[in-house]
Write an enzyme that holds these catalytic residues in place. Structure first.
Site, PDB file in Angstrom:
ATOM      1  N   ARG A 238       0.867  -1.181   0.000  1.00  0.00           N
ATOM      2  CA  ARG A 238       0.000   0.000   0.000  1.00  0.00           C
ATOM      3  C   ARG A 238       0.904   1.231   0.000  1.00  0.00           C
ATOM      4  O   ARG A 238       1.908   1.266   0.733  1.00  0.00           O
ATOM      5  CB  ARG A 238      -0.898   0.020   1.238  1.00  0.00           C
ATOM      6  CG  ARG A 238      -2.090  -0.912   1.177  1.00  0.00           C
ATOM      7  CD  ARG A 238      -3.129  -0.494   0.126  1.00  0.00           C
ATOM      8  NE  ARG A 238      -4.285  -1.371   0.102  1.00  0.00           N
ATOM      9  CZ  ARG A 238      -4.396  -2.475  -0.645  1.00  0.00           C
ATOM     10  NH1 ARG A 238      -3.384  -2.855  -1.425  1.00  0.00           N
ATOM     11  NH2 ARG A 238      -5.500  -3.188  -0.624  1.00  0.00           N
ATOM     12  N   GLU A 267      -2.957   7.572  -4.141  1.00  0.00           N
ATOM     13  CA  GLU A 267      -3.421   6.940  -5.364  1.00  0.00           C
ATOM     14  C   GLU A 267      -4.770   7.504  -5.828  1.00  0.00           C
ATOM     15  O   GLU A 267      -5.645   7.666  -4.959  1.00  0.00           O
ATOM     16  CB  GLU A 267      -3.593   5.446  -5.060  1.00  0.00           C
ATOM     17  CG  GLU A 267      -3.063   4.549  -6.119  1.00  0.00           C
ATOM     18  CD  GLU A 267      -2.937   3.139  -5.586  1.00  0.00           C
ATOM     19  OE1 GLU A 267      -1.997   2.870  -4.809  1.00  0.00           O
ATOM     20  OE2 GLU A 267      -3.781   2.316  -5.941  1.00  0.00           O
ATOM     21  N   HIS A 285      -1.080   0.007  -9.905  1.00  0.00           N
ATOM     22  CA  HIS A 285      -1.655  -0.957  -8.953  1.00  0.00           C
ATOM     23  C   HIS A 285      -2.141  -2.235  -9.664  1.00  0.00           C
ATOM     24  O   HIS A 285      -3.344  -2.530  -9.682  1.00  0.00           O
ATOM     25  CB  HIS A 285      -2.791  -0.306  -8.160  1.00  0.00           C
ATOM     26  CG  HIS A 285      -3.001  -0.946  -6.819  1.00  0.00           C
ATOM     27  ND1 HIS A 285      -3.326  -0.253  -5.684  1.00  0.00           N
ATOM     28  CD2 HIS A 285      -2.936  -2.250  -6.432  1.00  0.00           C
ATOM     29  CE1 HIS A 285      -3.456  -1.084  -4.668  1.00  0.00           C
ATOM     30  NE2 HIS A 285      -3.221  -2.313  -5.102  1.00  0.00           N
TER      31      HIS A 285
HETATM   32  C1  GLV Z   1      -4.852  -5.206  -3.830  1.00  0.00           C
HETATM   33  O1  GLV Z   1      -4.154  -4.272  -3.596  1.00  0.00           O
HETATM   34  C2  GLV Z   1      -5.335  -6.078  -2.818  1.00  0.00           C
HETATM   35  O2  GLV Z   1      -5.271  -5.748  -1.626  1.00  0.00           O
HETATM   36  O3  GLV Z   1      -5.841  -7.153  -3.170  1.00  0.00           O
END
Ligand code: GLV
Length: 320
Positions: A238, A267, A285
Site C-alpha cells: 500500500r 493513489e 496498482h
Molecule cells: C490489492 O491491492 C489487494 O489488496 O488485493
C-alpha cells in the site's frame, strides 16, 4: 435483493450473483471513482455491496445503508473499510485472500528485475535510436544472485516473494510481527530480523505488509537513512506504508538507487518527483491484475455475498 457492484468485474465470477439477485454494476466510465455520497447513492437500498480498494466504506456510508448485510471487498487488503463500524452495525465484511498471492508476488518480482536490470531505461534507449553498437559500459545493473532481499510483511505474498528470490539465488531476511513457522522459515531459507537490521543489510527491500496504524510511513526519512545507497525499494503493498516525499528526497540525493512502485501514497496521484527519475519503474496498482486472479476474486466475493444473503451458517473469506 439488490447487490451493488462498484466496478465492472470478470463476468464469469459474477454468475452466482446474477442467478439469485438483482445485480447493479456501476463505475464503468473510465476514471470514475466513488466518494462517500456516491457510495451511499448506489448502496442505500442494497443488501450487499461489492467494493474495490478506492471505495471509502466509512462508518457514515455503512450507517446510511439500512438494508446492507455484507460488504465484499474485491481485494485482499481492506484498509478502505471501517471494519469496526461494520462489526458494530452487524454488517459482514469479506475479502479475497490466497487467489492473488502468486499474481502479486510475480508482479513484485517483475518490478524487482525491471529496476535491477534497468529495463525502463533500456527500452527508452532502443526507442530513442541510441542502440548503435553493443556497449560495454552502458546500463549496467545489479545481479541478484548472492544479494539480500529484505521482506517487510511475511504473510502469504511475502512468503511467495521469498520463494521466487530463492530461485534467483538471493538470501532472504524478513521483518514480521510474528515469526513464521520454523518449517517454512527453513524451506525459504529466511531469517527473521529487526527492521533496523533489514534496512541496513538488504540490497532490495520489498514491502508486503497490510496498511494499518503500525505500518503507515514505516518507510520514512529515518528508514531511508539506514539503507544502503545501492538499495532498491519495491512496493506492491500500500502506498502510505512509504513516506513518498521522503522517498523522492532519498532518490534525489542518491541515498537510494531505485524503486519499483505499484502503489502510491495518494493513489491515483503520483508524486511528480517519481515521474522523471530514470531508476523508478511505475505501475497502476497491477499486483492482482491477471485474468486468473481477478476471476477468482470475483467468484469469492460472489460466494461470500450469497452465503450471507441466503443465511448460510458459514460465511467464507470473512474478516469481520
Ligand atoms: C490489492 O491491492 C489487494 O489488496 O488485493
Amino acid at each position: 435483493m439488490k447487490v451493488a457492484v462498484t466496478r465492472p468485474l470478470p463476468d464469469a465470477g459474477l454468475q452466482l450473483l446474477r442467478d439469485h439477485y438483482d445485480v447493479h454494476i456501476y463505475g464503468a466510465q473510465p476514471g470514475s471513482r466513488f466518494d462517500e455520497a456516491g457510495l451511499i447513492d448506489v448502496a442505500h437500498d442494497a443488501a450487499a455491496l461489492l467494493t474495490v480498494l478506492s471505495d471509502p466504506v466509512t462508518e457514515h456510508v455503512l450507517a446510511s445503508c439500512p438494508s446492507l448485510k455484507v460488504v465484499a471487498q474485491f481485494a485482499v487488503g481492506y484498509d478502505n473499510i471501517d471494519v469496526a463500524a461494520a462489526h458494530r452495525l452487524g454488517i459482514v465484511v469479506t475479502n479475497t485472500p490466497g487467489v492473488l498471492t502468486d499474481a502479486t508476488a510475480d508482479f513484485a518480482f517483475a518490478l524487482l528485475l525491471a529496476v535491477a536490470r534497468r529495463l525502463r531505461e533500456a527500452d527508452r534507449y532502443v526507442r530513442d535510436g541510441r542502440f548503435q553498437r553493443w556497449e560495454t559500459m552502458e546500463l549496467l545493473g545489479m545481479e541478484l544472485a548472492g544479494k539480500t532481499l529484505g521482506i517487510v510483511g511475511m504473510g502469504r505474498i511475502g512468503q511467495a516473494m521469498a520463494r521466487r528470490a530463492l530461485g534467483f539465488g538471493m538470501r532472504v531476511v524478513y521483518h514480521n510481527r510474528h515469526r513464521v513457522n520454523p518449517t517454512d522459515e527453513y524451506r525459504l531459507g529466511a531469517r527473521r530480523v529487526e527492521l533496523e537490521e533489514l534496512l541496513a543489510t538488504s540490497d532490495v527491500i520489498s514491502l508486503h505488509c497490510p496498511l494499518n496504524d503500525d505500518s503507515r510511513h514505516l518507510i520514512d526519512a529515518a528508514a531511508f537513512a539506514q539503507m544502503k545507497p545501492s538499495a532498491l525499494l519495491i512496493n506492491t503493498a500500500r502506498g502510505p506504508v512509504v513516506d513518498e516525499a521522503a522517498l523522492v528526497e532519498a532518490l534525489r540525493e542518491g541515498r537510494l538507487a531505485g524503486a519499483g512502485l505499484d502503489v502510491f501514497e495518494r493513489e491515483p496521484e503520483v508524486h511528480p518527483g517519481l515521474l522523471d527519475h530514470p531508476r523508478v519503474v511505475l505501475a497502476p496498482h497491477l499486483g492482482s491484475a491477471t485474468v486468473e486472479a481477478r476471476t477468482a476474486m470475483a467468484r469469492m466475493c460472489s460466494e461470500a455475498i450469497h452465503a450471507v444473503l441466503s443465511g448460510a451458517d458459514d460465511v467464507p473469506y470473512r474478516v469481520a
